[in-house]
Design an enzyme around this catalytic site. Structure first.
Site, PDB file in Angstrom:
ATOM      1  N   ASN A 117      62.183 -19.890  -5.186  1.00 27.79           N
ATOM      2  CA  ASN A 117      61.406 -18.900  -5.925  1.00 27.79           C
ATOM      3  C   ASN A 117      62.067 -18.593  -7.258  1.00 27.79           C
ATOM      4  O   ASN A 117      63.246 -18.828  -7.456  1.00 27.79           O
ATOM      5  CB  ASN A 117      61.235 -17.615  -5.110  1.00 27.79           C
ATOM      6  CG  ASN A 117      62.505 -16.800  -4.991  1.00 27.79           C
ATOM      7  OD1 ASN A 117      63.446 -17.214  -4.328  1.00 27.79           O
ATOM      8  ND2 ASN A 117      62.534 -15.653  -5.638  1.00 27.79           N
ATOM      9  N   CYS A 118      61.248 -18.094  -8.175  1.00 25.82           N
ATOM     10  CA  CYS A 118      61.763 -17.526  -9.419  1.00 25.82           C
ATOM     11  C   CYS A 118      61.430 -16.039  -9.360  1.00 25.82           C
ATOM     12  O   CYS A 118      61.265 -15.496  -8.281  1.00 25.82           O
ATOM     13  CB  CYS A 118      61.155 -18.230 -10.635  1.00 25.82           C
ATOM     14  SG  CYS A 118      59.390 -17.962 -10.825  1.00 25.82           S
ATOM     15  N   ILE A 119      61.279 -15.381 -10.458  1.00 29.66           N
ATOM     16  CA  ILE A 119      61.078 -13.934 -10.461  1.00 29.66           C
ATOM     17  C   ILE A 119      59.759 -13.535  -9.796  1.00 29.66           C
ATOM     18  O   ILE A 119      59.711 -12.556  -9.060  1.00 29.66           O
ATOM     19  CB  ILE A 119      61.143 -13.390 -11.908  1.00 29.66           C
ATOM     20  CG1 ILE A 119      62.544 -13.575 -12.449  1.00 29.66           C
ATOM     21  CG2 ILE A 119      60.744 -11.924 -11.958  1.00 29.66           C
ATOM     22  CD1 ILE A 119      62.698 -13.220 -13.892  1.00 29.66           C
ATOM     23  N   THR A 120      58.692 -14.303 -10.002  1.00 28.38           N
ATOM     24  CA  THR A 120      57.383 -13.912  -9.466  1.00 28.38           C
ATOM     25  C   THR A 120      56.697 -14.998  -8.647  1.00 28.38           C
ATOM     26  O   THR A 120      55.629 -14.750  -8.100  1.00 28.38           O
ATOM     27  CB  THR A 120      56.423 -13.532 -10.611  1.00 28.38           C
ATOM     28  OG1 THR A 120      56.264 -14.658 -11.475  1.00 28.38           O
ATOM     29  CG2 THR A 120      56.929 -12.331 -11.384  1.00 28.38           C
ATOM     30  N   ARG A 121      57.262 -16.187  -8.567  1.00 31.41           N
ATOM     31  CA  ARG A 121      56.553 -17.298  -7.939  1.00 31.41           C
ATOM     32  C   ARG A 121      57.342 -17.962  -6.824  1.00 31.41           C
ATOM     33  O   ARG A 121      58.548 -18.112  -6.918  1.00 31.41           O
ATOM     34  CB  ARG A 121      56.240 -18.388  -8.978  1.00 31.41           C
ATOM     35  CG  ARG A 121      55.337 -17.935 -10.068  1.00 31.41           C
ATOM     36  CD  ARG A 121      55.165 -18.991 -11.119  1.00 31.41           C
ATOM     37  NE  ARG A 121      54.322 -18.496 -12.183  1.00 31.41           N
ATOM     38  CZ  ARG A 121      53.390 -19.212 -12.774  1.00 31.41           C
ATOM     39  NH1 ARG A 121      53.192 -20.461 -12.433  1.00 31.41           N
ATOM     40  NH2 ARG A 121      52.652 -18.690 -13.717  1.00 31.41           N
TER      41      ARG A 121
END
Length: 160
Positions: free
Chosen positions: A104-108
């Site tokens: 994951n990244c910050i929102t995905r």
């Protein structure tokens, strides 16, 4: 361009808050730093107005503005951050057997899947996904929001 026309001489290459303070405010009024918040407020108003008008006028489908069908309304809502949501999302992704990689990244959620055809985009959106981006036949991104880290942890627990 606007800053150059106003002869604002603030900053280095980043244009961040440190540049603003060090190369603007601390250098005195010769840099005209006081115009930065004014120009920023005007740019905000222009961008907001133009994009809001375009989105509403042309009915652009931004995340969260997709059409809701009758069967979506009748289904029981899934509460974000619960194991029920994670289980439904895992099922919509084709099960743990279909997931090669999960990150994951910050929102995905960033996934590599074996078979993109068994990924159910409708169920993902019903479970609270703001959007689904299919990059190629194996790479997938599911836009969740800032709570994506919690969901990733739950998916990892369910997959192990």
């Amino acid at each position: 361009m606007v800053m150059a026309l106003l002869h604002l001489t603030i900053g280095n290459t980043d244009g961040g808050i440190l540049d603003f303070i060090i190369f603007g405010v601390l250098q005195g009024v010769k840099t005209k730093w006081y115009l930065v918040p004014v120009v920023g407020a005007i740019w905000f108003a222009v961008y907001y107005s133009v994009f809001r008008y375009a989105i509403l006028k042309f009915n652009l489908k931004t995340p969260g503005r997709e059409e809701v069908t009758e069967d979506q309304q009748s289904e029981e809502p899934v509460v974000k951050g619960t194991n029920t949501q994670a289980l439904k999302i895992l099922t919509a992704l084709g099960g743990k057997e279909n997931i090669q990689s999960l990150d994951n990244c910050i929102t995905r959620l960033r996934l590599v899947v074996d078979n993109m055809n068994i990924v159910n985009e409708k169920v993902l959106k019903d479970c609270g996904a703001l959007g689904v981006v299919k990059l190629d036949e194996h790479n997938l991104q599911v836009v969740i929001g800032p709570q994506v880290g919690i969901l990733k942890t739950q998916l990892e627990k369910l997959s192990s």
